[in-house]
Design a protein around this motif. Structure first.
Motif, mmCIF file in Angstrom:
data_model
loop_
_atom_site.group_PDB
_atom_site.id
_atom_site.type_symbol
_atom_site.label_atom_id
_atom_site.label_comp_id
_atom_site.label_asym_id
_atom_site.label_seq_id
_atom_site.Cartn_x
_atom_site.Cartn_y
_atom_site.Cartn_z
ATOM 1 N N LEU A 1 65.864 5.080 -3.545
ATOM 2 C CA LEU A 1 65.853 3.915 -4.426
ATOM 3 C C LEU A 1 64.600 4.020 -5.280
ATOM 4 O O LEU A 1 63.483 4.020 -4.741
ATOM 5 N N ILE B 1 66.516 6.535 3.788
ATOM 6 C CA ILE B 1 66.492 6.279 2.352
ATOM 7 C C ILE B 1 65.035 6.224 1.917
ATOM 8 O O ILE B 1 64.230 5.500 2.509
ATOM 9 N N VAL C 1 62.275 5.017 -0.490
ATOM 10 C CA VAL C 1 62.057 3.930 -1.452
ATOM 11 C C VAL C 1 60.762 4.210 -2.210
ATOM 12 O O VAL C 1 59.709 4.405 -1.593
ATOM 13 N N LEU C 2 60.862 4.233 -3.516
ATOM 14 C CA LEU C 2 59.685 4.483 -4.356
ATOM 15 C C LEU C 2 59.489 3.310 -5.298
ATOM 16 O O LEU C 2 60.399 2.934 -6.041
#
Lengths: 330, 330
Positions: A105, A5, A7-8
């Motif tokens: 995300l 996943i 993630v930013l």
């Protein structure tokens, strides 16, 4: 099933995603897809938090041709400014449209909503404003007042911006920011009627609950985009203006009937009862937009889940290209 | 506004959150809150993905007294097993109920839903099953078949489990898992009528679209929890059984009328038209549950956003206590 996943964070997203023509184009493609009838966009899930002057909205849309779909959660806690926090926050979650797995995300605290909302304004201006705009007016002095002008300038490179707001200091600050960012003349205008009279493009960006733009101010060669109304009871444009304009366009008819300027016009009994055109139908060429530069057009933007899916997909792609973000396994 | 967000992966959550009495109690408290009338629980947002045999559901609820509220996104992509992926995935996002800021991302891939669903079964058994259960029966052989028995055993420490499923091999494997986990006798039972006859507590955990438990099988001193139906068209319990039972209890009447066994009974025209009790009302003492051990009771669990808010809050607390997870700033 463990999978990667991306993630930013908000700072990472702000570095990776610009409000540029690419962003405008991807939002435009989402509108065009909406017109195809193949987008699935459920009604907004909305929850009020009792006693907290707060509301949470969840939007989503599946767009054929996009690899993923976004679910956006937008909490609005309107007493937050009292404790030094912004009212609007939230995030977007990007899911694979093939497997349903969480892919990214986007902890944007509302930044991507700001971008896609301003990009929609540019799409409206591109398809509905007169071919030449020398002066643009903006009503309201917040983040969207600035971003709407930044976005619209890319499709109609106007020479001058007029800013009206209830608070003269904020209007001056907004005009100064716009002038600095676009390198053009921008000033506060205390008389909203004069602002409209001198503009070929006006964007309203307020949370008004009573009209701030009067029908009598409409003039040939004007396009108005109203983007402030996103909830029942909000109303920026005089209902009579919708009836009087040559063309009224909704981002999504089913939403505008409930939340938009159209709701106010229907409520006031001045709407003609016809089903209006949607912006996506005009983008896709399925319905006719402005046919000459002297017409008066109005576009009603309430915000769609399709824009969220488009901007989230775009943001993920931009971040991957830039090597931004952190990957976690879960 | 940069703030800390706790990120918990599925393995971290599985280490931190057990299906124990604490989890059952927190879910019970969510049901009690539901009965207070002060919970805000909007209708489920549901989106089908065309051509993908897939659906995404979003649930949420605000519960007074809980610091946060969860938004749960549950994608179900039912062709995933063909490519070696589970059908169900998703995550929960925990927001502050005071500021709307994202506080925790629970990347559980459906694990917390499994826990809160099984915990709800235990709440139903605690309040509705006869005081003594020696044999429990479970219909279905999936994850919930196991978890429902693990949870119910904590409130009714039965000596024996019978497992029925369409696939005898899977039923045997499920019975073996249950026996191993609980340290009691468990075996597959090929005749569902006999399973019901020998049980004081039966839990149905299937995606059946035609009844698998017949009204004629009801017997004095039986409690049935049906937890498989969570979508229109699903139906595990013979509609006549709802009319014939001494007491039928819904987790949420408004949902069960649409998605639950109640929907099937109404559709079949056998429901008496009365508003049934909700599980929370019985937990809170506002309505009467089982009054003697010879009654027949049925509980219909469709799954509520209140359970999600409860389990997400609990999981965050358990993780903080265990020092689990990663904090990111955004």
């Amino acid at each position: 099933m463990p999978h990667d996943i991306l993630v930013l964070t908000e700072p990472e997203l702000k570095r990776a995603v610009a409000l540029d023509l690419d962003a405008i184009d991807v939002v435009e493609s989402a509108f065009a897809a909406l017109a195809s009838g193949k987008v699935v966009m459920p009604p907004i899930l909305s929850m009020e938090i009792p006693g907290a002057n707060a509301e949470v909205d969840v939007k989503t849309a599946y767009i054929p041709g996009f690899d993923g779909f976004a679910i956006k959660v937008s909490p609005g806690f309107f007493d937050n400014p009292r404790i030094g926090l912004p009212s609007l926050n939230g995030l977007m979650i990007l899911f694979s449209a093939k497997t349903g797995l969480v892919e990214a995300l986007l902890l944007d605290n509302g930044f991507l909503t700001d971008v896609r909302t301003a990009a929609a304004g540019a799409v409206a201006a591109r398809h509905l404003a007169p071919s030449v705009v020398t002066t643009a007016g903006v009503m309201g002095t917040g983040v969207q007042a600035r971003l709407q002008m930044f976005a619209a300038h890319q499709v109609r490179p106007f020479e001058r911006v007029l800013v009206w707001g209830r608070d003269a200091t904020k209007a001056a600050a907004c005009a100064s920011d716009i002038a600095g960012h676009l390198g053009i003349d921008a000033r506060a205008e205390t008389d909203p009627a004069r602002l409209v009279a001198e503009s070929q493009l006006v964007v309203t960006t307020t949370p008004a609950r009573a009209p701030i733009l009067k029908a009598d101010w409409l003039h040939p060669g004007l396009h108005v985009t109203a983007m402030g109304s996103d909830q029942e009871g909000k109303n920026e444009i005089d209902p009579a203006a919708l009836a009087r304009a040559d063309l009224y366009v909704a981002d999504r008819v089913s939403q505008c009937e409930k939340l938009g300027e159209l709701a106010a016009a229907i409520g006031a009994g001045v709407w003609n009862g016809k089903t209006p055109a949607e912006l996506g139908e005009i983008v896709a060429g399925a319905k006719t937009g402005r046919t000459d530069d002297s017409q008066v057009t109005i576009c009603d933007l309430t915000g769609t889940g399709a824009q969220d899916t488009a901007i989230a997909t775009f943001a993920r792609q931009q971040a991957l290209t830039a090597g931004a973000g952190t990957t976690i396994q879960s």
